[in-house]
Design a protein around this motif. Structure first.
Motif, PDB file in Angstrom:
ATOM      1  N   GLY A 196      -6.297  -1.181   1.947  1.00 28.68           N
ATOM      2  CA  GLY A 196      -5.345  -1.129   0.947  1.00 28.68           C
ATOM      3  C   GLY A 196      -3.906  -1.764   1.323  1.00 28.68           C
ATOM      4  N   VAL A 197      -3.713  -2.338   2.390  1.00 31.20           N
ATOM      5  CA  VAL A 197      -2.582  -2.859   2.750  1.00 31.20           C
ATOM      6  C   VAL A 197      -2.273  -4.190   2.304  1.00 31.20           C
ATOM      7  CG1 VAL A 197      -1.025  -3.429   4.830  1.00 31.20           C
ATOM      8  CG2 VAL A 197      -2.233  -1.403   4.726  1.00 31.20           C
ATOM      9  N   GLY A 198      -1.150  -4.957   1.708  1.00 29.83           N
ATOM     10  CA  GLY A 198      -1.036  -6.069   1.622  1.00 29.83           C
ATOM     11  C   GLY A 198      -1.463  -6.558   0.049  1.00 29.83           C
ATOM     12  N   HIS A 199      -1.252  -5.442  -0.850  1.00 36.69           N
ATOM     13  CA  HIS A 199      -1.687  -5.880  -2.202  1.00 36.69           C
ATOM     14  C   HIS A 199      -0.462  -5.414  -3.065  1.00 36.69           C
ATOM     15  CE1 HIS A 199      -5.828  -5.848  -1.238  1.00 36.69           C
ATOM     16  NE2 HIS A 199      -5.530  -4.865  -0.570  1.00 36.69           N
ATOM     17  N   THR A 200      -0.325  -6.066  -4.251  1.00 38.78           N
ATOM     18  CA  THR A 200       0.553  -5.483  -5.241  1.00 38.78           C
ATOM     19  C   THR A 200       0.203  -4.380  -5.835  1.00 38.78           C
ATOM     20  OG1 THR A 200      -0.526  -6.709  -7.228  1.00 38.78           O
ATOM     21  CG2 THR A 200       0.926  -7.966  -5.983  1.00 38.78           C
TER      22      THR A 200
ATOM     23  N   GLU B 277      -0.258  -3.550  -8.721  1.00 32.18           N
ATOM     24  CA  GLU B 277      -1.279  -3.574  -9.673  1.00 32.18           C
ATOM     25  C   GLU B 277      -2.835  -3.748  -8.950  1.00 32.18           C
ATOM     26  OE1 GLU B 277       1.462  -5.357  -9.646  1.00 32.18           O
ATOM     27  OE2 GLU B 277       2.496  -4.101 -10.976  1.00 32.18           O
ATOM     28  N   ALA B 278      -2.807  -4.734  -8.111  1.00 30.67           N
ATOM     29  CA  ALA B 278      -4.123  -4.986  -7.402  1.00 30.67           C
ATOM     30  C   ALA B 278      -4.635  -3.840  -6.675  1.00 30.67           C
ATOM     31  CB  ALA B 278      -3.790  -6.255  -6.519  1.00 30.67           C
ATOM     32  N   PHE B 279      -3.608  -3.035  -6.350  1.00 29.96           N
ATOM     33  CA  PHE B 279      -3.799  -1.896  -5.418  1.00 29.96           C
ATOM     34  C   PHE B 279      -4.596  -0.845  -6.381  1.00 29.96           C
ATOM     35  CE2 PHE B 279      -3.298   2.517  -3.954  1.00 29.96           C
ATOM     36  CZ  PHE B 279      -3.705   2.459  -2.694  1.00 29.96           C
ATOM     37  N   ALA B 280      -3.975  -0.782  -7.424  1.00 30.89           N
ATOM     38  CA  ALA B 280      -4.890   0.324  -8.402  1.00 30.89           C
ATOM     39  C   ALA B 280      -5.927  -0.279  -8.950  1.00 30.89           C
ATOM     40  CB  ALA B 280      -3.575   0.376  -9.940  1.00 30.89           C
ATOM     41  N   ALA B 281      -6.172  -1.741  -9.257  1.00 29.96           N
ATOM     42  CA  ALA B 281      -7.433  -2.052  -9.638  1.00 29.96           C
ATOM     43  C   ALA B 281      -8.451  -2.122  -8.494  1.00 29.96           C
ATOM     44  CB  ALA B 281      -7.045  -3.766 -10.008  1.00 29.96           C
ATOM     45  N   GLY B 282      -7.950  -2.316  -7.328  1.00 31.81           N
ATOM     46  CA  GLY B 282      -9.065  -2.237  -6.051  1.00 31.81           C
ATOM     47  C   GLY B 282      -9.473  -0.805  -5.999  1.00 31.81           C
TER      48      GLY B 282
ATOM     49  N   GLU C 267       6.688  -1.419  -0.453  1.00 27.06           N
ATOM     50  CA  GLU C 267       8.195  -2.169  -0.045  1.00 27.06           C
ATOM     51  C   GLU C 267       8.092  -3.165  -0.379  1.00 27.06           C
ATOM     52  OE1 GLU C 267       8.590  -1.322   4.290  1.00 27.06           O
ATOM     53  OE2 GLU C 267       8.479   0.984   4.186  1.00 27.06           O
ATOM     54  N   ALA C 268       9.235  -3.772  -1.036  1.00 27.00           N
ATOM     55  CA  ALA C 268       9.297  -5.187  -1.643  1.00 27.00           C
ATOM     56  C   ALA C 268       8.070  -5.391  -2.202  1.00 27.00           C
ATOM     57  CB  ALA C 268       9.593  -5.859  -0.167  1.00 27.00           C
ATOM     58  N   GLY C 269       7.582  -4.649  -3.073  1.00 24.68           N
ATOM     59  CA  GLY C 269       6.759  -5.138  -4.110  1.00 24.68           C
ATOM     60  C   GLY C 269       5.216  -5.047  -3.385  1.00 24.68           C
ATOM     61  N   GLU C 270       5.085  -4.954  -2.253  1.00 30.41           N
ATOM     62  CA  GLU C 270       3.605  -4.871  -1.815  1.00 30.41           C
ATOM     63  C   GLU C 270       3.316  -3.572  -0.935  1.00 30.41           C
ATOM     64  OE1 GLU C 270       2.758  -7.418   1.960  1.00 30.41           O
ATOM     65  OE2 GLU C 270       2.436  -8.823   0.239  1.00 30.41           O
ATOM     66  N   THR C 271       1.898  -3.238  -0.983  1.00 25.99           N
ATOM     67  CA  THR C 271       1.524  -2.106  -0.312  1.00 25.99           C
ATOM     68  C   THR C 271       1.662  -2.381   1.140  1.00 25.99           C
ATOM     69  OG1 THR C 271      -0.643  -2.641  -0.381  1.00 25.99           O
ATOM     70  CG2 THR C 271       0.047  -1.581  -2.272  1.00 25.99           C
ATOM     71  N   VAL C 272       2.128  -1.189   1.803  1.00 24.00           N
ATOM     72  CA  VAL C 272       2.331  -1.331   3.320  1.00 24.00           C
ATOM     73  C   VAL C 272       1.760   0.065   3.932  1.00 24.00           C
ATOM     74  CG1 VAL C 272       4.550  -2.462   3.407  1.00 24.00           C
ATOM     75  CG2 VAL C 272       4.780  -0.110   3.202  1.00 24.00           C
ATOM     76  N   GLY C 273       0.976   0.748   3.177  1.00 26.67           N
ATOM     77  CA  GLY C 273       0.286   1.905   3.529  1.00 26.67           C
ATOM     78  C   GLY C 273       0.010   2.863   2.310  1.00 26.67           C
ATOM     79  N   PHE C 274      -0.612   3.915   2.659  1.00 32.66           N
ATOM     80  CA  PHE C 274      -1.030   4.864   1.643  1.00 32.66           C
ATOM     81  C   PHE C 274      -1.175   6.188   1.953  1.00 32.66           C
ATOM     82  CE2 PHE C 274      -4.481   2.964   4.070  1.00 32.66           C
ATOM     83  CZ  PHE C 274      -5.005   3.934   4.152  1.00 32.66           C
ATOM     84  N   GLU C 275      -1.199   7.241   1.125  1.00 34.28           N
ATOM     85  CA  GLU C 275      -1.568   8.641   1.402  1.00 34.28           C
ATOM     86  C   GLU C 275      -2.768   9.034   0.743  1.00 34.28           C
ATOM     87  OE1 GLU C 275       1.396  11.756   2.125  1.00 34.28           O
ATOM     88  OE2 GLU C 275       0.333  12.997   0.813  1.00 34.28           O
ATOM     89  N   GLN C 276      -3.604   9.647   1.418  1.00 33.23           N
ATOM     90  CA  GLN C 276      -5.260  10.108   0.832  1.00 33.23           C
ATOM     91  C   GLN C 276      -5.033  11.578   1.064  1.00 33.23           C
ATOM     92  OE1 GLN C 276      -7.622   7.204   2.693  1.00 33.23           O
ATOM     93  NE2 GLN C 276      -9.037   7.407   1.231  1.00 33.23           N
TER      94      GLN C 276
ATOM     95  N   GLY D 189      -1.416   6.492   6.198  1.00 35.03           N
ATOM     96  CA  GLY D 189      -1.345   5.416   6.929  1.00 35.03           C
ATOM     97  C   GLY D 189      -0.214   4.495   6.608  1.00 35.03           C
ATOM     98  N   HIS D 190       0.420   3.784   7.811  1.00 39.15           N
ATOM     99  CA  HIS D 190       1.583   2.744   7.568  1.00 39.15           C
ATOM    100  C   HIS D 190       1.310   1.767   8.318  1.00 39.15           C
ATOM    101  CE1 HIS D 190       3.533   4.460  10.989  1.00 39.15           C
ATOM    102  NE2 HIS D 190       3.176   5.513  10.701  1.00 39.15           N
ATOM    103  N   THR D 191       2.133   1.023   8.138  1.00 40.85           N
ATOM    104  CA  THR D 191       2.089  -0.536   9.165  1.00 40.85           C
ATOM    105  C   THR D 191       2.963  -0.850   9.873  1.00 40.85           C
ATOM    106  OG1 THR D 191       2.688  -1.832   7.266  1.00 40.85           O
ATOM    107  CG2 THR D 191       0.455  -1.692   7.990  1.00 40.85           C
ATOM    108  N   ASP D 192       4.104   0.296  10.167  1.00 41.98           N
ATOM    109  CA  ASP D 192       5.513   0.027  10.846  1.00 41.98           C
ATOM    110  C   ASP D 192       5.169   0.816  12.269  1.00 41.98           C
ATOM    111  OD1 ASP D 192       7.759   0.094  12.015  1.00 41.98           O
ATOM    112  OD2 ASP D 192       9.086   1.224  10.371  1.00 41.98           O
ATOM    113  N   PRO D 193       4.875   0.046  13.064  1.00 42.06           N
ATOM    114  CA  PRO D 193       4.638   0.828  14.791  1.00 42.06           C
ATOM    115  C   PRO D 193       5.802   1.643  14.930  1.00 42.06           C
ATOM    116  CG  PRO D 193       4.620  -1.704  14.660  1.00 42.06           C
ATOM    117  CD  PRO D 193       5.046  -1.347  13.291  1.00 42.06           C
ATOM    118  N   ALA D 194       7.112   1.412  14.686  1.00 43.50           N
ATOM    119  CA  ALA D 194       8.353   2.138  14.912  1.00 43.50           C
ATOM    120  C   ALA D 194       8.372   3.629  14.341  1.00 43.50           C
ATOM    121  CB  ALA D 194       9.727   1.771  14.708  1.00 43.50           C
ATOM    122  N   ARG D 195       7.236   3.937  13.295  1.00 39.85           N
ATOM    123  CA  ARG D 195       7.408   4.965  12.649  1.00 39.85           C
ATOM    124  C   ARG D 195       6.400   6.058  13.405  1.00 39.85           C
ATOM    125  NH1 ARG D 195       5.853   5.087   6.279  1.00 39.85           N
ATOM    126  NH2 ARG D 195       5.190   7.126   6.784  1.00 39.85           N
ATOM    127  N   PRO D 196       6.837   7.422  13.568  1.00 42.14           N
ATOM    128  CA  PRO D 196       6.160   8.336  14.382  1.00 42.14           C
ATOM    129  C   PRO D 196       4.641   8.877  13.649  1.00 42.14           C
ATOM    130  CG  PRO D 196       8.417   9.414  13.706  1.00 42.14           C
ATOM    131  CD  PRO D 196       8.198   7.853  12.994  1.00 42.14           C
TER     132      PRO D 196
END
Ligand SMILES: NC(=O)c1ccc[n+]([C@@H]2O[C@H](COP(=O)([O-])OP(=O)(O)OC[C@H]3O[C@@H](n4cnc5c(N)ncnc54)[C@H](OP(=O)(O)O)[C@@H]3O)[C@@H](O)[C@H]2O)c1
Length: 293
Positions: free
Chosen positions: A152-156, A158-163, A202-211, A229-236
């Motif tokens: 689910g990373v790297g989608h708009t 809308e595309a995330f919801a559709a996927g 972030e900035a109109g694109e999915t960078v992670g999700f919470e399930q 899940g997130h894609t920022d390696p600096a986040r704890p």
């Protein structure tokens, strides 16, 4: 131990590299699709299948490895508790494994440890079956592009919801398998599993999700599992297991278990226990812990 590895992606390559550091293991592969026969029919003591998440997609590969006399260890999330997905297929492959005197195991960090084997170990300090809550905050940045798109990373938005709606975007796969595995070991009957997934944008694109998955037993929430899940390696990152027993138990792992290195380790460390296990399709609840040797 002779180990053959089918699937030359991230997991297969990492497991091969770890096992090659061990004197007692002879590693063949990792093999890609073009070398399927070589990977699955060599009669290696253990065949590792690290290709997809889905039971249906690996069923033929498992059949081939079993009938070639090999034990099977697979990363496929649905294989951690195959009866959750397809009891008929699971039963057929379990029987085939018994007939050939070999073991099949689905394992990895998750499913395989974080949401199940570790939860069972911690629950062992509780005098009675109690409600469970497990959380993982995971750095997804080390995953390959195909896995990131699928989870689910790297989608708009809308595309995330559709996927999510059409099943092509899955988030973490394996919640129901981990929950049923734990429930079976504790003698709990799950009535249903409620599930939700929300994107982080972030900035109109999915960078992670919470399930959030909640297994209901006895008419009440019994096992809550949350995967952020997130894609920022600096986040704890962290892992946490809470058992609402008397007294309560809280285990916190900080930083959280590393998704890639942790999985490769659990898999490499599972080779010996799979080679030594009784025949049939087993789960991590049936086996001793995976330990490095
Ligand atoms: N239980 C756990 O904790 C755990 C841990 C790690 C991974 N996994 C799961 O294991 C799978 C592999 O992970 P990964 O990180 O290695 O993924 P990956 O980097 O995308 O690699 C997968 C590899 O398998 C190949 N492949 C895909 N479908 C196949 C099929 N049906 N038959 C043969 N080969 C196939 C791909 O080839 P192409 O590029 O040609 O498609 C690719 O080389 C994923 O589904 C992942 O979710 C689970």
């Amino acid at each position: 131990v002779r180990v053959s590895i089918y699937g030359a992606g991230q997991a297969g390559s990492a497991v091969a590299a770890l096992l090659r550091q061990r004197d007692q293991v002879v590693v063949e592969g990792p093999f890609g699709r073009a070398e399927r026969e070589r990977a699955l029919t060599s009669g290696a003591q253990v065949v590792v299948i690290a290709t997809t998440s889905f039971l249906q997609d690996i069923a033929d590969d498992i059949r081939t490895a079993i009938t070639s006399g090999s034990n099977v260890l697979t990363t496929a999330e649905q294989a951690a508790h195959p009866w959750t997905t397809d009891p008929t297929l699971a039963g057929e492959l379990d029987l085939l494994a018994r007939e050939h005197g070999v073991t099949v195991l689905g394992a990895g960090l998750n499913p395989g440890l974080a949401f199940d084997a570790l939860v069972l170990t911690v629950a062992g300090a509780s005098g009675a079956v109690a409600p469970l809550r497990v959380e993982r905050t995971v750095d997804l940045s080390g995953f390959g592009a195909a896995v990131l798109r699928r989870i689910g990373v790297g989608h708009t938005p809308e595309a995330f919801a559709a996927g999510v709606a059409d099943g092509t975007i899955t988030g973490h796969i394996g919640f129901p398998q981990s929950m049923h595995l734990v429930a079976a070991a504790l003698g709990v009957e799950i009535e249903r599993i409620d599930r939700e997934i929300a994107p982080a944008i972030e900035a109109g694109e999915t960078v992670g999700f919470e399930q959030r998955y909640v297994a209901i037993a006895g008419g009440a929430p019994w096992f809550t599992a949350i995967f952020s899940g997130h894609t920022d390696p600096a986040r704890p990152t962290h892992d946490a297991i809470h058992v609402a027993s008397d007294p309560p138990i809280d285990l916190r792992i900080s930083p959280g278990l590393n998704a890639q290195k942790g999985s490769a380790a659990v898999l490499a460390n599972s080779v010996a226990r799979v080679a030594a296990a009784p025949a049939g399709w087993l789960t991590v609840a049936d086996l001793p812990p995976a330990v490095p040797s």
